[in-house]
Design an enzyme around this catalytic site. Structure first.
Site, PDB file in Angstrom:
ATOM      1  N   TYR A 155      -2.049  -0.584  10.668  1.00  0.00           N
ATOM      2  CA  TYR A 155      -2.165  -0.959   9.247  1.00  0.00           C
ATOM      3  C   TYR A 155      -0.855  -0.651   8.517  1.00  0.00           C
ATOM      4  O   TYR A 155      -0.344  -1.481   7.756  1.00  0.00           O
ATOM      5  CB  TYR A 155      -3.342  -0.215   8.611  1.00  0.00           C
ATOM      6  CG  TYR A 155      -3.559  -0.511   7.139  1.00  0.00           C
ATOM      7  CD1 TYR A 155      -4.137  -1.710   6.735  1.00  0.00           C
ATOM      8  CD2 TYR A 155      -3.197   0.405   6.158  1.00  0.00           C
ATOM      9  CE1 TYR A 155      -4.338  -1.988   5.376  1.00  0.00           C
ATOM     10  CE2 TYR A 155      -3.401   0.143   4.799  1.00  0.00           C
ATOM     11  CZ  TYR A 155      -3.979  -1.054   4.425  1.00  0.00           C
ATOM     12  OH  TYR A 155      -4.177  -1.324   3.082  1.00  0.00           O
TER      13      TYR A 155
ATOM     14  N   SER B  67       0.868  -1.195   0.000  1.00  0.00           N
ATOM     15  CA  SER B  67       0.000   0.000   0.000  1.00  0.00           C
ATOM     16  C   SER B  67       0.900   1.239   0.000  1.00  0.00           C
ATOM     17  O   SER B  67       2.095   1.138   0.323  1.00  0.00           O
ATOM     18  CB  SER B  67      -0.842  -0.004   1.287  1.00  0.00           C
ATOM     19  OG  SER B  67      -1.544   1.202   1.455  1.00  0.00           O
TER      20      SER B  67
HETATM   21  N1  LIG Z   1      -8.634  -0.068  -1.595  1.00  0.00           N
HETATM   22  C1  LIG Z   1      -7.567   0.667  -1.317  1.00  0.00           C
HETATM   23  O1  LIG Z   1      -7.602   1.918  -1.326  1.00  0.00           O
HETATM   24  C2  LIG Z   1      -6.259   0.004  -0.998  1.00  0.00           C
HETATM   25  C3  LIG Z   1      -5.110   0.806  -0.956  1.00  0.00           C
HETATM   26  C4  LIG Z   1      -3.883   0.212  -0.687  1.00  0.00           C
HETATM   27  C5  LIG Z   1      -3.810  -1.151  -0.463  1.00  0.00           C
HETATM   28  N2  LIG Z   1      -4.951  -1.893  -0.493  1.00  0.00           N
HETATM   29  C6  LIG Z   1      -4.800  -3.330  -0.257  1.00  0.00           C
HETATM   30  O2  LIG Z   1      -5.298  -4.010  -1.394  1.00  0.00           O
HETATM   31  C7  LIG Z   1      -5.770  -5.305  -1.006  1.00  0.00           C
HETATM   32  C8  LIG Z   1      -7.162  -5.496  -1.532  1.00  0.00           C
HETATM   33  O3  LIG Z   1      -7.982  -4.475  -0.976  1.00  0.00           O
HETATM   34  P1  LIG Z   1      -9.467  -4.151  -1.508  1.00  0.00           P
HETATM   35  O4  LIG Z   1      -9.600  -2.687  -1.386  1.00  0.00           O
HETATM   36  O5  LIG Z   1      -9.721  -4.843  -2.769  1.00  0.00           O
HETATM   37  O6  LIG Z   1     -10.302  -4.818  -0.293  1.00  0.00           O
HETATM   38  P2  LIG Z   1     -11.708  -5.568  -0.240  1.00  0.00           P
HETATM   39  O7  LIG Z   1     -12.118  -5.529   1.185  1.00  0.00           O
HETATM   40  O8  LIG Z   1     -12.624  -5.031  -1.283  1.00  0.00           O
HETATM   41  O9  LIG Z   1     -11.336  -7.074  -0.641  1.00  0.00           O
HETATM   42  C9  LIG Z   1     -10.534  -7.863   0.200  1.00  0.00           C
HETATM   43  C10 LIG Z   1     -10.860  -9.335  -0.010  1.00  0.00           C
HETATM   44  O10 LIG Z   1      -9.969 -10.100   0.816  1.00  0.00           O
HETATM   45  C11 LIG Z   1     -10.702 -11.140   1.412  1.00  0.00           C
HETATM   46  N3  LIG Z   1     -10.049 -11.566   2.655  1.00  0.00           N
HETATM   47  C12 LIG Z   1      -9.945 -10.870   3.816  1.00  0.00           C
HETATM   48  N4  LIG Z   1      -9.331 -11.617   4.749  1.00  0.00           N
HETATM   49  C13 LIG Z   1      -9.028 -12.804   4.162  1.00  0.00           C
HETATM   50  C14 LIG Z   1      -8.386 -13.995   4.608  1.00  0.00           C
HETATM   51  N5  LIG Z   1      -7.963 -14.133   5.883  1.00  0.00           N
HETATM   52  N6  LIG Z   1      -8.227 -15.017   3.745  1.00  0.00           N
HETATM   53  C15 LIG Z   1      -8.680 -14.911   2.471  1.00  0.00           C
HETATM   54  N7  LIG Z   1      -9.327 -13.838   1.995  1.00  0.00           N
HETATM   55  C16 LIG Z   1      -9.489 -12.781   2.834  1.00  0.00           C
HETATM   56  C17 LIG Z   1     -12.094 -10.540   1.662  1.00  0.00           C
HETATM   57  O11 LIG Z   1     -13.066 -11.558   1.828  1.00  0.00           O
HETATM   58  C18 LIG Z   1     -12.290  -9.699   0.413  1.00  0.00           C
HETATM   59  O12 LIG Z   1     -12.922 -10.444  -0.610  1.00  0.00           O
HETATM   60  C19 LIG Z   1      -5.635  -5.350   0.515  1.00  0.00           C
HETATM   61  O13 LIG Z   1      -4.428  -6.005   0.851  1.00  0.00           O
HETATM   62  C20 LIG Z   1      -5.570  -3.888   0.898  1.00  0.00           C
HETATM   63  O14 LIG Z   1      -4.920  -3.695   2.141  1.00  0.00           O
HETATM   64  C21 LIG Z   1      -6.161  -1.358  -0.767  1.00  0.00           C
END
Ligand SMILES: NC(=O)c1ccc[n+]([C@@H]2O[C@H](COP(=O)([O-])OP(=O)(O)OC[C@H]3O[C@@H](n4cnc5c(N)ncnc54)[C@H](O)[C@@H]3O)[C@@H](O)[C@H]2O)c1
Length: 259
Positions: free
Chosen positions: A161, A148
């Site tokens: 985080y 991130s």
């Molecule tokens: N959305 C943002 O702005 C952003 C920014 C930087 C980093 N990220 C990172 O990107 C990644 C995806 O984020 P997103 O925004 O798509 O989130 P999201 O919440 O839309 O999707 C996350 C998915 O991960 C699954 N998940 C959670 N815990 C789990 C586990 N223990 N085992 C298996 N699956 C699991 C959830 O069921 C969900 O389907 C994450 O690592 C997040 O930290 C997101």
């Protein structure tokens, strides 16, 4: 679905965690459109199935695997199932992650702190632990771990985080050094604020919440999940063959500095 015609992953298999939502789902769809066979992995089985349904409806090939990335046996079983279904494990996007709310470290419960490290750090460790031997045995592969902006830049009220996402960068870089000579290429992807259900929860879904987050983005908007999918495909393609152990910021300038 994103346009991915200039990537060709025909014959390749891709293992994607967190594939039931947000960045993971969009990336699964993009890889499938580029010809890959996709293992859509998520602890939310119905969500993973829905991703597979979308891929199949578009003429692609995918399987859904229910797996909690914090459980070693489940991760190993997911790797084995990908291998037995598709015959290889060419690319992995270790992307499942969870967020914390916007509050100071003193308000982070011990339970949440442990859970954040379990999913965001241990999950990535377990995925690489089980993927690397398979990739080494077959002669190579590519791994992209989702960090991130919070993994390269400290953010007030996001201490726990941030600590997990800095750890993902460290894990990715250290492990990349260990396996680069075996043709296994590992990098970290560092998304900025991306329009997904996670960011909807962080913003609270209000106009004020969205405005607060957009104000953190120099480009004045959220990233589209497709922009992360494209970056991930680039990192898994031969176009990035000399990119090893990098943490790639795809963040609209968020990590460039203050101002
Ligand atoms: N959305 C943002 O702005 C952003 C920014 C930087 C980093 N990220 C990172 O990107 C990644 C995806 O984020 P997103 O925004 O798509 O989130 P999201 O919440 O839309 O999707 C996350 C998915 O991960 C699954 N998940 C959670 N815990 C789990 C586990 N223990 N085992 C298996 N699956 C699991 C959830 O069921 C969900 O389907 C994450 O690592 C997040 O930290 C997101």
């Amino acid at each position: 679905m994103t346009k991915a015609q200039n990537y060709d992953f025909s014959g390749k298999s891709v293992f994607i965690t967190g594939a039931g939502s947000g960045i993971g789902r969009t990336t699964a769809l993009a890889f499938a459109q580029a010809g890959a066979k996709v293992a859509a992995i998520d602890m939310n089985e119905a969500a993973a199935q829905e991703t597979v349904g979308q891929i199949e409806a578009a003429g692609g090939k995918a399987i859904a695997i229910k797996c909690d990335v914090t459980k070693s046996a489940e991760v190993k079983a997911a790797v084995d199932q990908t291998l037995s279904s598709f015959g290889s494990l060419d690319c992995a996007f270790n992307n499942a992650g969870i967020e914390q709310g916007v509050y100071p470290l003193t308000d982070v419960t011990e339970e949440l702190f442990d859970k954040l490290f379990d999913v965001n750090v241990k999950g990535v460790y377990l995925c690489m632990k089980h993927q690397i031997p398979v990739m080494e045995k077959q002669g190579g592969g590519t791994i992209v771990n989702t960090s991130s902006t919070a993994g390269v830049l400290s953010i007030r009220n996001q201490g726990a985080y941030c600590a997990t996402k800095y750890a993902v960068v460290a894990l990715s870089k250290s492990t990349a050094l260990e396996v680069a000579g075996q043709n296994v290429r590992i990098n970290a992807l560092c998304p900025g604020i991306t329009d997904t259900p996670m960011i909807e929860r962080v913003s609270g879904g209000t106009e004020e919440g969205h405005a607060r987050l957009v104000a953190q983005e120099p480009v004045g908007r959220y990233a589209r999940p497709e922009e992360m999918a494209r970056a991930c495909m680039w990192l898994c393609s031969d176009d990035s063959a000399f990119v090893v152990g990098a943490a790639i910021n795809i963040d609209g300038g968020q990590s460039a500095g203050i101002g």
